[in-house]
Motif scaffolding. Structure first.
Motif, short mmCIF file in Angstrom:
data_model
loop_
_atom_site.label_atom_id
_atom_site.label_comp_id
_atom_site.label_asym_id
_atom_site.label_seq_id
_atom_site.Cartn_x
_atom_site.Cartn_y
_atom_site.Cartn_z
N MET A 1 -10.96 -11.46 -0.61
CA MET A 1 -10.01 -11.05 -1.63
C MET A 1 -10.29 -9.66 -2.19
O MET A 1 -9.41 -9.04 -2.80
CB MET A 1 -9.99 -12.07 -2.77
N GLN A 2 -11.48 -9.12 -2.01
CA GLN A 2 -11.75 -7.76 -2.48
C GLN A 2 -10.86 -6.74 -1.77
O GLN A 2 -10.59 -5.66 -2.27
CB GLN A 2 -13.23 -7.40 -2.29
N MET A 3 -10.36 -7.11 -0.58
CA MET A 3 -9.48 -6.21 0.18
C MET A 3 -8.14 -6.00 -0.54
O MET A 3 -7.45 -5.02 -0.30
CB MET A 3 -9.21 -6.80 1.57
N GLY A 4 -7.78 -6.92 -1.40
CA GLY A 4 -6.50 -6.83 -2.08
C GLY A 4 -6.52 -5.98 -3.35
O GLY A 4 -5.48 -5.80 -3.98
N LYS B 1 -6.24 5.19 -3.49
CA LYS B 1 -6.50 6.63 -3.59
C LYS B 1 -7.60 7.06 -2.63
O LYS B 1 -7.61 8.21 -2.16
CB LYS B 1 -6.87 7.00 -5.02
N ALA B 2 -8.53 6.14 -2.33
CA ALA B 2 -9.63 6.49 -1.42
C ALA B 2 -9.10 6.86 -0.04
O ALA B 2 -9.73 7.66 0.67
CB ALA B 2 -10.62 5.33 -1.33
N THR B 3 -7.96 6.29 0.38
CA THR B 3 -7.37 6.67 1.67
C THR B 3 -6.91 8.11 1.62
O THR B 3 -7.18 8.91 2.53
CB THR B 3 -6.18 5.76 2.02
N PHE B 4 -6.18 8.47 0.56
CA PHE B 4 -5.74 9.86 0.38
C PHE B 4 -6.94 10.80 0.36
O PHE B 4 -6.95 11.83 1.04
CB PHE B 4 -4.95 9.99 -0.91
N ASP B 5 -7.97 10.44 -0.37
CA ASP B 5 -9.15 11.30 -0.49
C ASP B 5 -9.90 11.44 0.84
O ASP B 5 -10.48 12.49 1.12
CB ASP B 5 -10.10 10.74 -1.55
N THR C 1 -7.86 -0.42 -5.95
CA THR C 1 -8.73 0.53 -6.63
C THR C 1 -10.19 0.40 -6.20
O THR C 1 -11.05 1.15 -6.68
CB THR C 1 -8.64 0.33 -8.16
N LEU C 2 -10.48 -0.55 -5.30
CA LEU C 2 -11.83 -0.70 -4.75
C LEU C 2 -11.86 -0.07 -3.36
O LEU C 2 -11.23 -0.58 -2.43
CB LEU C 2 -12.23 -2.18 -4.65
N PRO C 3 -12.58 1.04 -3.17
CA PRO C 3 -12.70 1.62 -1.82
C PRO C 3 -13.33 0.62 -0.86
O PRO C 3 -14.24 -0.12 -1.22
CB PRO C 3 -13.60 2.84 -2.04
N PHE C 4 -12.82 0.60 0.38
CA PHE C 4 -13.34 -0.32 1.38
C PHE C 4 -14.01 0.48 2.49
O PHE C 4 -13.41 1.39 3.07
CB PHE C 4 -12.22 -1.17 1.97
N GLY C 5 -15.25 0.14 2.81
CA GLY C 5 -15.96 0.81 3.89
C GLY C 5 -17.36 0.25 4.03
O GLY C 5 -17.82 -0.53 3.21
N GLY C 6 -18.02 0.65 5.09
CA GLY C 6 -19.35 0.12 5.38
C GLY C 6 -20.45 1.07 4.97
O GLY C 6 -20.24 2.13 4.38
N VAL C 7 -21.67 0.67 5.34
CA VAL C 7 -22.86 1.47 5.08
C VAL C 7 -23.83 1.21 6.22
O VAL C 7 -23.93 0.09 6.72
CB VAL C 7 -23.49 1.12 3.71
N GLY C 8 -24.51 2.26 6.68
CA GLY C 8 -25.41 2.08 7.82
C GLY C 8 -24.66 1.67 9.07
O GLY C 8 -23.63 2.27 9.42
N HIS C 9 -25.12 0.61 9.74
CA HIS C 9 -24.49 0.17 10.99
C HIS C 9 -23.11 -0.42 10.78
O HIS C 9 -22.38 -0.62 11.76
CB HIS C 9 -25.40 -0.87 11.68
N ASP D 1 0.83 -1.21 0.00
CA ASP D 1 0.00 0.00 0.00
C ASP D 1 0.87 1.25 0.00
O ASP D 1 0.58 2.23 -0.71
CB ASP D 1 -0.91 0.00 1.23
N LEU D 2 1.93 1.24 0.78
CA LEU D 2 2.79 2.40 0.88
C LEU D 2 3.54 2.66 -0.43
O LEU D 2 3.69 3.81 -0.87
CB LEU D 2 3.79 2.21 2.03
N LYS D 3 4.00 1.61 -1.08
CA LYS D 3 4.67 1.76 -2.37
C LYS D 3 3.70 2.34 -3.41
O LYS D 3 4.08 3.19 -4.22
CB LYS D 3 5.22 0.43 -2.85
N ASN D 4 2.47 1.88 -3.38
CA ASN D 4 1.45 2.41 -4.29
C ASN D 4 1.20 3.89 -4.03
O ASN D 4 1.10 4.70 -4.97
CB ASN D 4 0.15 1.62 -4.13
N THR D 5 1.14 4.27 -2.76
CA THR D 5 0.92 5.68 -2.40
C THR D 5 2.08 6.55 -2.87
O THR D 5 1.87 7.63 -3.44
CB THR D 5 0.74 5.82 -0.88
#
Length: 511
Positions: A406-409, A429-433, A412-420, A81-85
């Motif tokens: 495997m979606q965590m790997g 890039k979503a981390t930077f944003d 380019t796919l933002p990771f996060g929840g919705v609702g509860h 992740d750091l190399k990508n950033t």
């Protein structure tokens, strides 16, 4: 700016002093220059690469994490992740110039990526390095000062973070606060510009309530009961391997682990038989002796999981053995579970997988939608209609089809929840944003034609000026491209015809 190596541990500053120190660094402009950000990120990368063995050992002591899981799920994950950033940092940070209309054709329209200021990152115990250091690096990349609070439940990893960060990073702008609930409560009473929390929904609500008092924006990475739907079109052995791996890595203590399975009774029977063979292949006759199984983090969580097993004892079809002294729970499958069973009351967060029989995908959708929105959902089917039905008629933070975790790997796919299951997202890039305020800016010029075009807004107001301004401001749909192929074909035909006539004319003249 001071980046030094701590030779002796100084007296710990109070929490208000620590937070104020971060504010002072940000207000002095320490963190904004790209040179500072890049230097900190490179130092973090060096910290990972120079201390891989220490990180693996800390994870082993806290969770009895195997070397493979420690490296793949935390250490290497952080490094990649750091190399990508670092590779994309300049591109992500530069101002964005969006499209503009005729009204602003002479102006500059810009979106600046501003850091929020001082960010608080609160980590979790189940992935104690990744879930703290990854968002921290994103906050630094965005130009923020950062205060981090590692989980006190993962003692050795918290000690690693507290010892190493001051050795590698700017001691004025990246600070560590150790402690438990008391220290977290005091931290939440301070003024931050952004809060990033990973943990359970109950504590997430407390964090959110504290943030609202000062209108502080937050990202909450929580959890929930993530369902798995399996139909009879899949390869059941391959599906079992993928589901069981996602469930039992880190002893099920993963926020996106499959929480329960929905399938027909026919598929349930096939899945259980396949699971028995897979688990024997992986962990042998005595899973407690396997070096590849983690342990439950502490006695309190062990007792909680033991109570779920005790309430489901008559429905256990695989596993079920426990050892309180070793905090060991064997990978366990519970069949023919109903929505009224205790194990379906909340997120399991352990190596117990219940199966709830349903007749079809429609019943599965109803079951999922009757509960809080999950952090993720897993769909195992080769039927595109079934897959799309589940995708389009349910809501979850993310979805993975025909695999788990495997979606965590995919950065380019933002990771996060919705609702509860949470709010906000990160990764790549979503981390930077996440840690960046998108500051909109309109830069007008003093060109005479620009002032002439805008002069109609000044009093005295007239109908002609109003109509002129409304005409300028009116949004116009771009021309339809529907007939473009026909126009091109017509133009080509005309061109060919003209060419033929030209050749014929030249030929006749030559004669």
């Amino acid at each position: 700016m001071t980046i030094g190596t701590v030779t002796s541990k100084p007296k710990a500053a109070s929490i208000p002093e620590t937070v104020q120190k971060a504010h002072d660094a940000f207000n002095r402009g320490v963190t904004k220059p790209m040179e500072w950000r890049r230097k900190q990120l490179k130092s973090m990368l060096r910290m990972y690469e120079e201390n891989q063995d220490a990180m693996v050992e800390a994870l082993r002591k806290d969770l009895r994490r195997s070397k493979m899981e420690a490296l793949l799920l935390e250490v290497d994950y952080l490094i990649n992740d750091l190399k990508n950033t670092l590779h994309h940092l300049d591109e992500w940070a530069k101002p964005v110039r969006p499209s503009k209309t005729i009204v602003n054709m002479l102006d500059d329209v810009v979106i600046y990526n501003d850091p929020y200021g001082v960010v608080l990152v609160i980590g979790a115990w189940n992935y104690p390095l990744q879930l703290l250091l990854l968002p921290m690096s994103g906050a630094i990349a965005a130009g923020n000062a950062v205060v981090v609070k590692p989980s006190e439940l993962s003692v050795n990893c918290a000690n690693f973070i507290a010892e190493m960060l001051p050795k590698y990073l700017d001691n004025d702008a990246v600070l560590v606060v150790e402690g438990g609930p008391k220290e977290t409560t005091e931290l939440l009473q301070q003024k931050f510009d952004y809060i990033f929390f990973t943990g359970g929904t109950g504590i997430g609500k407390i964090v959110y309530e504290a943030a609202t008092k000062s209108l502080t924006p937050v990202t909450l990475e929580l959890g929930g009961k993530s369902p798995v739907y399996i139909d009879n079109t899949v390869d059941i052995v391959v599906s079992a391997r993928r589901i069981l791996w996602g469930k039992f890595i880190n002893a099920g203590q993963t926020c996106i682990a499959p929480d329960y399975v929905l399938c027909s009774k026919e598929v349930q029977d096939k899945f259980v038989e396949a699971a028995k063979k897979v688990l024997y292949e992986w962990y042998g006759e005595d899973p407690q002796k396997s070096p590849d199984l983690c342990r439950i983090v502490n006695s309190r969580h062990f007792s909680r999981l033991q109570s779920l097993l005790d309430a489901s004892v008559n429905k256990i079809v695989v596993g079920g053995k426990t050892d309180a002294q070793d905090r060991f729970i064997e990978p366990t499958i519970v069949a023919n579970v109903t929505e009224k069973d205790k194990i379906m009351e909340g997120e399991i967060f352990g190596p117990i997988l219940p199966i709830v029989p349903v007749e079809n995908a429609y019943e599965a959708i109803k079951f999922i939608n009757a509960r809080e929105k999950p952090l993720t959902m897993y769909i195992f089917t080769t039927n595109a209609t079934v897959r799309d039905s589940l995708l389009n008629n349910t809501s979850s933070g993310s979805v993975c089809c025909n695999d788990t975790v495997m979606q965590m790997g995919v950065d380019t796919l933002p990771f996060g929840g919705v609702g509860h299951s949470g709010m906000g997202a990160y990764h790549g890039k979503a981390t930077f944003d996440t840690f960046t305020h998108k500051k909109s800016c309109l830069i007008k010029n003093f060109a005479a034609i620009g002032e002439k075009l805008g002069s109609g807004r000044y009093p005295p107001y007239t109908d002609s000026n109003l109509n002129f301004i409304r005409t300028l401001m009116r949004k116009r749909q771009p021309p339809s491209l529907k007939f473009l192929p026909y126009l091109l074909a017509f133009a080509l035909g005309v061109g060919v015809t003209y060419g033929v006539f030209a050749v014929q004319k030249m030929s006749s003249e030559d004669l």
